[in-house]
Write a protein that holds these residues in place. Structure first.
Motif, PDB file in Angstrom:
ATOM      1  N   UNK A  97      70.641  23.985  47.600  1.00 29.56           N
ATOM      2  CA  UNK A  97      70.701  22.503  47.353  1.00 29.56           C
ATOM      3  C   UNK A  97      71.951  21.692  46.760  1.00 29.56           C
ATOM      4  N   UNK A  98      72.491  22.592  45.680  1.00 30.03           N
ATOM      5  CA  UNK A  98      73.463  22.085  44.837  1.00 30.03           C
ATOM      6  C   UNK A  98      74.850  22.397  45.814  1.00 30.03           C
ATOM      7  N   UNK A  99      74.968  23.704  46.209  1.00 29.57           N
ATOM      8  CA  UNK A  99      76.047  23.991  47.181  1.00 29.57           C
ATOM      9  C   UNK A  99      76.322  22.994  48.127  1.00 29.57           C
ATOM     10  N   UNK A 100      75.029  22.699  48.877  1.00 27.95           N
ATOM     11  CA  UNK A 100      74.920  21.707  50.011  1.00 27.95           C
ATOM     12  C   UNK A 100      75.399  20.341  49.656  1.00 27.95           C
ATOM     13  N   UNK A 101      75.059  19.718  48.699  1.00 33.62           N
ATOM     14  CA  UNK A 101      75.511  18.393  48.195  1.00 33.62           C
ATOM     15  C   UNK A 101      76.623  18.273  47.615  1.00 33.62           C
ATOM     16  N   UNK A 102      77.540  19.510  46.951  1.00 32.33           N
ATOM     17  CA  UNK A 102      78.576  19.364  46.147  1.00 32.33           C
ATOM     18  C   UNK A 102      79.592  18.691  47.010  1.00 32.33           C
TER      19      UNK A 102
END
Lengths: 463, 228
Positions: free
Chosen positions: A365-370
């Motif tokens: 989720x972090x990679x997707x939102x960055x």
């Protein structure tokens, strides 16, 4: 207590704390709505992310060139630039300026770099009065706590707790109205602004082309910090560079979108020098401290270099299931959440902080939102790999050797499975007792039962 | 060796190993739209509409959301009555301003004690003012922002210290979007930028207590944009 046991203890307490969970859910559910609304207003959010990532790639991968350009431009306008290889040097530089100016009081606007080098402690140790002016930072300062979150330092507190705090620390009247509490802080800080000798800020971006820093805020406290005291100090990580002034046309709205779900935060201000001839106010002196503090070590790791693109928007914290369950203080680091788990091992030692990379569901989720496309969850995996490479665990090595030995011998494997089926009822009896051989794992999980029949047997026996 | 040389040395050493570019797939070639040296972010940012009327309407819509008091008027006379009405409504006793093409025309009608921030001034006096009146460099439809600099808006503190900031703007100071605002800055100031440039987007605010919006955290509680 070691860092890992501190983390484990705090995590197990916090993840059962329903009150904490409720506060975080309320705070973040509204954030998700406004953030998504802002993202949708972009013509093409993914295109914007790609351009932002390319822009930071250009800056970080030519950091020497852009830093020199930034310094030459900003010095030409009368700013004094200092270079600090580590936290101790940065503190020393600030203390020297404070001593030269015979300063007695300092007002600060929010700066994560100052948390990173523990500047407040150093300033207070030499007898200075240090006041944080950002409301959230002021609240955690009065509580003698570290910020809970990069962007929302006091997200973990309720208005009632803040009311009690203000009554005891600021002597204010009893109220739990957010507006009145904010006005109490405003009044308390006004006089501090007018009398402070030194203002300390951070920076969100440093522009090479024009020699400027850019500060993003909502309250106006950074604007005042950079306007009223006679001396201004800005503490900036060397990775904050952007090549061109016009890059801000992309980065300012993206930072606001991901940070707080605003189109633009209330004040986005660029400073290129101290008070210039003909200008009517502003600091007489401006010192910019460029901080390395292990950033060049992260830079040397080409695989994870993109972590230096981080614009500290906090978006990866907000979506992280780990952060939302264990909370910001559990990490025990300046930078928490996924980005903190990635960079802290570089900043403070891999072996001491590798457990943070294990505290991840790898959901991505972090990679997707960055907004700058940092490959965060893969970096967590790489940290795990690097930690094992650097210091292999003897126990794990033996375990995997044994597993490989058994798994590559069908008869042995079959025998093992039969044994497993035979003894599994016993495990159910021992479940979560001290005798359970896999207790650390079963503590919060059920051990799935082995199938009554293996696939191989089923295949052979089908009619 | 100085710390500067040491840090730059470490950076150069680190950069000897090349890092892959973000999202590089296939041949790793980058389409020109993602080349930061030549690409403008305009095509990714929120749409603003082509005509001036659409853009003015967008600024007005953004102002409502931001709680900026935006008054779109037709003449200097209307602007004068608008600011007098503000004075009466807010019960101003003393105001601060700088001299400029618009403030000089509009503000004398206020008939109030004035503090001027064009030259050296006393900050504690500014703190006692009920409002700060300034001009701006531009106002931006896309975000509902007002662009000020310490050269165009009477220094660093005038637009942020008093509890009410009033901006006087000409209609032709409207720009469509953020890229246009940065183009304007470059064209207007070029090699000699003012030491402070600020995009002001609504009155000062905070959400630090339970993420509940409160206006007037440290800066002005009210922002009025009078455009004529």
């Amino acid at each position: 207590m070691s860092f890992v046991s501190q983390f484990k203890t705090a995590a197990s307490v916090m993840s059962k704390d329903l009150r904490h969970r409720k506060i975080i859910r309320t705070a973040l559910s509204n954030y998700e709505i406004v953030r998504d609304k802002r993202k949708a207003s972009f013509q093409d959010w993914q295109g914007a992310r790609q351009l932002a990532a390319e822009t930071k790639w250009e800056a970080v991968n030519h950091l020497d060139k852009y830093l020199e350009e930034f310094v030459a431009k900003i010095e030409a306008r009368g700013t004094k630039v200092h270079w600090a290889s580590n936290a101790a040097q940065a503190r020393e530089i600030v203390l020297q300026i404070v001593a030269d100016k015979k300063a007695k009081s300092v007002i600060k606007s929010k700066a994560m770099t100052s948390e990173e080098i523990h500047l407040n402690d150093a300033l207070e140790a030499v007898g200075l009065r240090v006041v944080e002016s950002d409301l959230g930072e002021l609240i955690v300062q009065l509580r003698k706590e570290a910020p809970y979150h990069i962007v929302f330092p006091s997200m973990h507190l309720t208005r009632d707790e803040i009311n009690v705090l203000f009554q005891s620390e600021l002597g204010s009247a009893n109220t739990n109205d957010p507006e009145e509490l904010t006005m109490i802080a405003r009044r308390a800080l006004r006089s501090k602004y007018l009398t402070a000798d030194i203002g300390i800020t951070g920076a969100n971006f440093a522009i090479a082309e024009t020699g400027m820093i850019s500060i993003t805020e909502n309250e106006g406290n950074a604007r005042l910090t950079a306007a009223l005291p006679k001396t201004m100090i800005s503490l900036i990580g060397i990775e904050k560079i952007l090549p061109q002034l016009s890059d801000l046309a992309l980065f300012l709205p993206m930072l606001a979108t991901m940070g707080t779900g605003q189109a633009l935060t209330c004040y986005n201000t660029m400073y290129s020098g101290p008070r210039q001839p003909g200008e009517s106010d502003g600091p007489e002196e401006w010192h910019v401290v460029l901080l390395d503090n292990h950033r060049t070590e992260l830079l040397a790791d080409a695989e994870q270099r993109d972590a230096l693109s981080c614009i500290r928007c906090g978006a990866c914290l907000n979506v992280c299931p780990i952060f939302r369950n264990v909370g910001g203080h559990t990490y025990g680091t300046t930078y928490s959440g996924p980005i903190g788990s990635v960079i802290t091992p570089h900043l403070r030692g891999l072996q001491d902080w590798k457990h943070l990379s294990g505290a991840s569901s790898l959901c991505g989720a972090c990679t997707e939102t960055c907004p700058v496309k940092i490959d965060l969850h893969h970096h967590l995996l790489q940290n795990r790999r690097n930690a094992v490479k650097q210091k292999p665990s003897f126990g794990e090595k033996i375990a995997f050797k044994l597993f490989a030995f058994g798994a590559s011998r069908p008869t042995l494997w079959k025998f093992g499975m039969e044994l497993g089926r035979l003894f599994q009822p016993l495990q159910t009896l021992l479940h979560r007792t001290p005798l359970d051989p896999v207790k650390p794992w079963t503590q919060s999980r059920e051990l799935p039962p082995l199938a009554e029949e293996s696939f191989k047997d089923w295949w052979r026996n089908r009619k | 060796m100085s710390e500067r040389e040491k840090i730059l040395g470490r950076i150069r050493e680190a950069l000897k190993v090349e890092a892959h570019r973000p999202g590089a797939h296939g041949d790793g070639k980058r389409p020109a739209v993602f080349d930061p040296k030549i690409s403008s972010p305009r095509k990714w940012l929120p749409l603003v509409g082509d005509s001036v009327d659409e853009q003015l309407a967008l600024f007005a819509k953004n102002s409502v959301e931001l709680k900026t008091d935006f008054q779109l008027l037709n003449s200097a006379d209307e602007a004068r009555s608008a600011i007098v009405a503000l004075r009466d409504r807010e019960n101003w006793k003393r105001i601060a301003l700088h001299s400029g093409e618009l403030t000089n025309v509009i503000c004398p009608s206020l008939n109030l004690p004035l503090l001027r921030t064009d030259k050296n001034y006393d900050v504690t006096e500014l703190e006692k003012c009920d409002a700060g009146i300034s001009e701006c460099d531009a106002f931006i439809a896309q975000t509902g922002s007002v662009l000020v600099t310490n050269r165009s808006a009477g220094g660093r503190a005038l637009s942020v210290l008093p509890p009410h900031h009033v901006v006087l703007a000409r209609r032709d100071q409207l720009v469509a979007d953020l890229p246009a605002a940065f183009e304007l800055l470059k064209k207007k100031y070029g090699a000699n930028y003012p030491s402070m440039i600020s995009f002001i987007t609504g009155p000062s605010r905070t959400g630090d207590i339970e993420r509940i919006l409160v206006l007037g955290a440290h800066g002005p509680k009210q922002l009025t944009v009078i455009c004529f």
